[in-house]
Design a protein around this motif. Structure first.
Motif, PDB file in Angstrom:
ATOM      1  N   TYR A 199      -8.214 -15.664 -11.086  1.00  0.00           N
ATOM      2  CA  TYR A 199      -8.784 -14.822 -12.140  1.00  0.00           C
ATOM      3  C   TYR A 199      -8.796 -13.357 -11.703  1.00  0.00           C
ATOM      4  CZ  TYR A 199     -12.255 -12.555 -15.062  1.00  0.00           C
ATOM      5  OH  TYR A 199     -12.888 -11.659 -15.883  1.00  0.00           O
ATOM      6  N   ALA A 200      -9.311 -13.100 -10.506  1.00  0.00           N
ATOM      7  CA  ALA A 200      -9.372 -11.726 -10.014  1.00  0.00           C
ATOM      8  C   ALA A 200      -7.980 -11.113  -9.924  1.00  0.00           C
ATOM      9  CB  ALA A 200     -10.067 -11.691  -8.654  1.00  0.00           C
ATOM     10  N   LEU A 201      -6.999 -11.912  -9.529  1.00  0.00           N
ATOM     11  CA  LEU A 201      -5.633 -11.402  -9.424  1.00  0.00           C
ATOM     12  C   LEU A 201      -5.069 -11.085 -10.810  1.00  0.00           C
ATOM     13  CD1 LEU A 201      -3.402 -10.726  -7.408  1.00  0.00           C
ATOM     14  CD2 LEU A 201      -2.558 -13.068  -7.657  1.00  0.00           C
ATOM     15  N   ALA A 202      -5.435 -11.879 -11.812  1.00  0.00           N
ATOM     16  CA  ALA A 202      -4.980 -11.593 -13.178  1.00  0.00           C
ATOM     17  C   ALA A 202      -5.531 -10.256 -13.659  1.00  0.00           C
ATOM     18  CB  ALA A 202      -5.408 -12.716 -14.113  1.00  0.00           C
ATOM     19  N   ILE A 203      -6.821 -10.014 -13.441  1.00  0.00           N
ATOM     20  CA  ILE A 203      -7.416  -8.733 -13.825  1.00  0.00           C
ATOM     21  C   ILE A 203      -6.749  -7.593 -13.062  1.00  0.00           C
ATOM     22  CG2 ILE A 203      -9.521  -7.360 -13.857  1.00  0.00           C
ATOM     23  CD1 ILE A 203      -9.669  -9.637 -15.794  1.00  0.00           C
ATOM     24  N   GLY A 263     -20.319  -3.761  -6.399  1.00  0.00           N
ATOM     25  CA  GLY A 263     -19.777  -3.045  -5.245  1.00  0.00           C
ATOM     26  C   GLY A 263     -18.490  -2.288  -5.498  1.00  0.00           C
ATOM     27  N   TRP A 264     -18.166  -2.035  -6.774  1.00  0.00           N
ATOM     28  CA  TRP A 264     -16.940  -1.303  -7.085  1.00  0.00           C
ATOM     29  C   TRP A 264     -16.955   0.071  -6.431  1.00  0.00           C
ATOM     30  CZ3 TRP A 264     -12.593  -2.926  -9.533  1.00  0.00           C
ATOM     31  CH2 TRP A 264     -11.643  -1.951  -9.874  1.00  0.00           C
ATOM     32  N   ILE A 265     -15.828   0.442  -5.809  1.00  0.00           N
ATOM     33  CA  ILE A 265     -15.690   1.741  -5.163  1.00  0.00           C
ATOM     34  C   ILE A 265     -14.754   2.599  -6.005  1.00  0.00           C
ATOM     35  CG2 ILE A 265     -14.938   2.969  -3.097  1.00  0.00           C
ATOM     36  CD1 ILE A 265     -15.588   0.437  -1.503  1.00  0.00           C
ATOM     37  N   SER A 266     -15.305   3.627  -6.607  1.00  0.00           N
ATOM     38  CA  SER A 266     -14.533   4.480  -7.502  1.00  0.00           C
ATOM     39  C   SER A 266     -13.375   5.137  -6.756  1.00  0.00           C
ATOM     40  CB  SER A 266     -15.437   5.558  -8.102  1.00  0.00           C
ATOM     41  OG  SER A 266     -14.728   6.357  -9.014  1.00  0.00           O
ATOM     42  N   GLY A 267     -12.189   5.056  -7.353  1.00  0.00           N
ATOM     43  CA  GLY A 267     -11.014   5.695  -6.771  1.00  0.00           C
ATOM     44  C   GLY A 267     -10.256   4.851  -5.773  1.00  0.00           C
ATOM     45  N   GLN A 268     -10.812   3.708  -5.377  1.00  0.00           N
ATOM     46  CA  GLN A 268     -10.122   2.836  -4.430  1.00  0.00           C
ATOM     47  C   GLN A 268      -9.328   1.776  -5.199  1.00  0.00           C
ATOM     48  OE1 GLN A 268     -11.886  -0.527  -1.760  1.00  0.00           O
ATOM     49  NE2 GLN A 268     -11.990   1.332  -0.506  1.00  0.00           N
ATOM     50  N   PRO A 269      -8.102   1.464  -4.774  1.00  0.00           N
ATOM     51  CA  PRO A 269      -7.345   0.399  -5.448  1.00  0.00           C
ATOM     52  C   PRO A 269      -7.943  -0.970  -5.136  1.00  0.00           C
ATOM     53  CG  PRO A 269      -6.172   1.121  -3.507  1.00  0.00           C
ATOM     54  CD  PRO A 269      -7.341   2.050  -3.658  1.00  0.00           C
ATOM     55  N   TRP A 270      -7.562  -1.954  -5.921  1.00  0.00           N
ATOM     56  CA  TRP A 270      -7.998  -3.329  -5.627  1.00  0.00           C
ATOM     57  C   TRP A 270      -7.233  -3.890  -4.435  1.00  0.00           C
ATOM     58  CZ3 TRP A 270      -4.389  -7.167  -5.517  1.00  0.00           C
ATOM     59  CH2 TRP A 270      -3.167  -6.924  -6.158  1.00  0.00           C
ATOM     60  N   PHE A 284      -8.794 -23.033 -11.878  1.00  0.00           N
ATOM     61  CA  PHE A 284      -8.833 -23.882 -10.692  1.00  0.00           C
ATOM     62  C   PHE A 284      -7.780 -24.992 -10.723  1.00  0.00           C
ATOM     63  CE2 PHE A 284     -13.271 -22.308 -11.025  1.00  0.00           C
ATOM     64  CZ  PHE A 284     -13.297 -21.574  -9.863  1.00  0.00           C
ATOM     65  N   ARG A 285      -7.241 -25.333 -11.885  1.00  0.00           N
ATOM     66  CA  ARG A 285      -6.345 -26.483 -11.965  1.00  0.00           C
ATOM     67  C   ARG A 285      -4.939 -26.129 -12.441  1.00  0.00           C
ATOM     68  NH1 ARG A 285      -6.098 -27.846 -17.379  1.00  0.00           N
ATOM     69  NH2 ARG A 285      -7.788 -27.047 -18.679  1.00  0.00           N
ATOM     70  N   THR A 286      -4.703 -24.892 -12.849  1.00  0.00           N
ATOM     71  CA  THR A 286      -3.408 -24.477 -13.372  1.00  0.00           C
ATOM     72  C   THR A 286      -2.605 -23.789 -12.278  1.00  0.00           C
ATOM     73  OG1 THR A 286      -4.425 -24.120 -15.545  1.00  0.00           O
ATOM     74  CG2 THR A 286      -2.263 -23.125 -15.166  1.00  0.00           C
ATOM     75  N   PRO A 287      -1.311 -24.125 -12.105  1.00  0.00           N
ATOM     76  CA  PRO A 287      -0.493 -23.376 -11.139  1.00  0.00           C
ATOM     77  C   PRO A 287      -0.583 -21.881 -11.411  1.00  0.00           C
ATOM     78  CG  PRO A 287       0.716 -25.267 -11.980  1.00  0.00           C
ATOM     79  CD  PRO A 287      -0.537 -25.177 -12.798  1.00  0.00           C
ATOM     80  N   ILE A 288      -0.679 -21.096 -10.376  1.00  0.00           N
ATOM     81  CA  ILE A 288      -0.965 -19.682 -10.570  1.00  0.00           C
ATOM     82  C   ILE A 288       0.123 -18.985 -11.376  1.00  0.00           C
ATOM     83  CG2 ILE A 288       0.049 -18.960  -8.359  1.00  0.00           C
ATOM     84  CD1 ILE A 288      -2.383 -16.934  -8.251  1.00  0.00           C
ATOM     85  N   TRP A 289       1.364 -19.445 -11.282  1.00  0.00           N
ATOM     86  CA  TRP A 289       2.431 -18.794 -12.062  1.00  0.00           C
ATOM     87  C   TRP A 289       2.273 -19.093 -13.547  1.00  0.00           C
ATOM     88  CZ3 TRP A 289       3.361 -21.743  -7.676  1.00  0.00           C
ATOM     89  CH2 TRP A 289       3.652 -23.098  -7.870  1.00  0.00           C
ATOM     90  N   ASP A 290       1.732 -20.259 -13.891  1.00  0.00           N
ATOM     91  CA  ASP A 290       1.426 -20.533 -15.296  1.00  0.00           C
ATOM     92  C   ASP A 290       0.228 -19.712 -15.753  1.00  0.00           C
ATOM     93  OD1 ASP A 290       3.493 -22.330 -15.593  1.00  0.00           O
ATOM     94  OD2 ASP A 290       2.240 -24.122 -15.412  1.00  0.00           O
ATOM     95  N   TYR A 291      -0.794 -19.663 -14.905  1.00  0.00           N
ATOM     96  CA  TYR A 291      -2.032 -18.960 -15.245  1.00  0.00           C
ATOM     97  C   TYR A 291      -1.753 -17.478 -15.523  1.00  0.00           C
ATOM     98  CZ  TYR A 291      -6.910 -17.456 -14.711  1.00  0.00           C
ATOM     99  OH  TYR A 291      -8.159 -16.917 -14.901  1.00  0.00           O
ATOM    100  N   LEU A 292      -1.011 -16.836 -14.635  1.00  0.00           N
ATOM    101  CA  LEU A 292      -0.745 -15.414 -14.798  1.00  0.00           C
ATOM    102  C   LEU A 292       0.241 -15.131 -15.925  1.00  0.00           C
ATOM    103  CD1 LEU A 292      -0.560 -14.134 -11.108  1.00  0.00           C
ATOM    104  CD2 LEU A 292      -2.428 -13.887 -12.727  1.00  0.00           C
TER     105      LEU A 292
END
Length: 404
Positions: free
Chosen positions: A309-313, A225-232, A71-79
């Motif tokens: 976080y979700a984007l990192a995963i 709710g994960w859908i098998s075979g569907q991309p994120w 929540f507090r780290t710039p996303i480019w640092d986080y990733l």
């Protein structure tokens, strides 16, 4: 290098604050209240007395309540620190090592190996960093002090149930400041809800059983709710003049509708018009990458409610499948550092005379204060941030100091 008195004082203060606090009367009273409440929740008095009666508070966890990095780290640092070449290589190795287990898990729960391993890598660096804080101590402290005491009390009691049920030995229940534990960092209440015994030994053990941890993670995502075979989702290009108010994870439209507004995949692969619901994310605003995200992104988000976080995963899972890095750069002239580069920052600070402690690639309070001191001495804004520019500064200073 001579260390500044203020810096030395800060180091001493940090060290003193990290010492275990003596139990005080109010904490003892709270523990008594927890014992009473535990009995109403069906926890045996002897379980509580054996594992919780003599606890002392760890006040250092209180400062973490409002400082979560996603929540507090710039996303480019986080990733940059979570999705680097080192973690991608380790992830590939784990996918090969645990291929049979991962295939069985995917068959059982419908979640692919790359996604499961990406969660494992981000959460604990494949089991290397599951956390060292005793769960009962952290959760008792948070149950008696600070905000969200009701939430942490529920987690405290869930931890006692794990011990009482014999799933994980009390001595092995260490984890994060907030109580997350194991290879894939479940909160105790999440463990109670979705953990599974996948290795068949009669125990749900996320600490010492990799199969249990991987399967439990897949079960979590399936129930989310994960859908098998569907991309994120996909990185996309936005049309000129795109109305940014249309973006947001909750502002869903069909993929067909987004296509009619001019949204296209950035890799040139055509989107398929459909009624599948999707949203546009612009995590760094109009100047950075944009993403079309589907239901599976929401499932990842539910694991730890932060879009970064979700984007990192999501991104790590794509890299494990062989995809390239994001095409559009982040809107910064000072990119974030990989973990190897962060270790180099710490090594250079130590060479300059700063007591940064373990060279682990984690830029914590002491490392940030050392960076601030270097910045002040060199006429720079004392931000304490370890970015690409600061790495260059330290390389020059350390090189000059050693005569190289």
């Amino acid at each position: 290098m001579n260390l500044k008195p203020a810096f030395v004082c800060s180091i001493l203060t940090t060290t003193l604050l990290s010492l275990p606090a003596a139990a005080d009367a109010s904490f003892d009273r709270c523990i008594g209240d927890l014992r009473t409440e535990a009995q109403t929740r069906g926890i045996k008095p002897e379980t509580f007395d054996t594992y919780a009666k003599g606890l002392e508070p760890d006040n250092s966890v209180l400062g973490q309540l409002d400082s979560q990095p996603e929540f507090r780290t710039p996303i480019w640092d986080y990733l940059a620190g979570l999705v680097d070449d080192e973690r991608i290589a380790d992830g590939h190795a784990m996918m090969q090592r645990w291929a049979t287990t991962l295939q069985a898990v995917e068959t059982a729960y419908g979640v692919d190996a790359a996604t499961i391993v990406a969660v494992w890598g981000v959460e604990s660096d494949f089991g290397r960093n599951i956390g060292k804080r005793p769960l009962l101590t952290s959760l008792a402290t948070l149950s008696c002090q600070g905000r969200r005491q009701g939430f942490f009390r529920s987690e405290f009691f869930a931890t006692l149930r794990i011990i009482e049920n014999g799933d994980v030995d009390a001595a092995r229940l260490t984890g994060s400041w907030a109580g997350a534990f194991g290879h894939t960092q479940f909160m105790p209440s999440t463990f109670a809800r979705v953990a599974v015994d996948f290795d068949g030994d009669g125990r749900r053990d996320l600490v010492d059983s990799v199969p249990d941890a991987l399967a439990s993670t897949a079960n979590f995502l399936a129930k989310a709710g994960w859908i098998s075979g569907q991309p994120w989702g996909y990185e996309v290009t936005l049309p000129a003049g795109f109305d940014a108010s249309l973006a947001g994870r909750h502002n869903k439209r069909s993929i067909g509708d987004w296509m009619r507004l001019g949204i296209q995949r950035i890799d040139g692969v055509p989107l398929e018009p459909s009624t599948t619901a999707a949203a546009i994310l612009m995590p760094a605003g109009e100047g950075g990458p944009a993403f079309l995200v589907l239901q599976n992104f929401d499932a990842l988000y539910s694991y730890n409610a932060a879009e970064s976080y979700a984007l990192a995963i999501a991104h790590l899972s794509d890299r494990l499948r062989g995809a390239a890095a994001f095409v559009r750069p982040w809107p910064t002239d000072d990119p974030g550092l990989s973990r190897a580069e962060r270790r180099e920052v710490q090594t250079l600070l130590a060479r300059l005379g700063y007591p940064v402690g373990e060279i682990d690639g984690v830029i914590g309070k002491i490392s940030r204060e050392a960076i601030e001191d270097v910045q002040r001495q060199n006429g720079l804004e004392p931000s304490g941030r370890a970015g690409r520019y600061m790495l260059g500064v330290l390389r020059r200073l350390a090189g000059a100091g050693t005569g190289s």
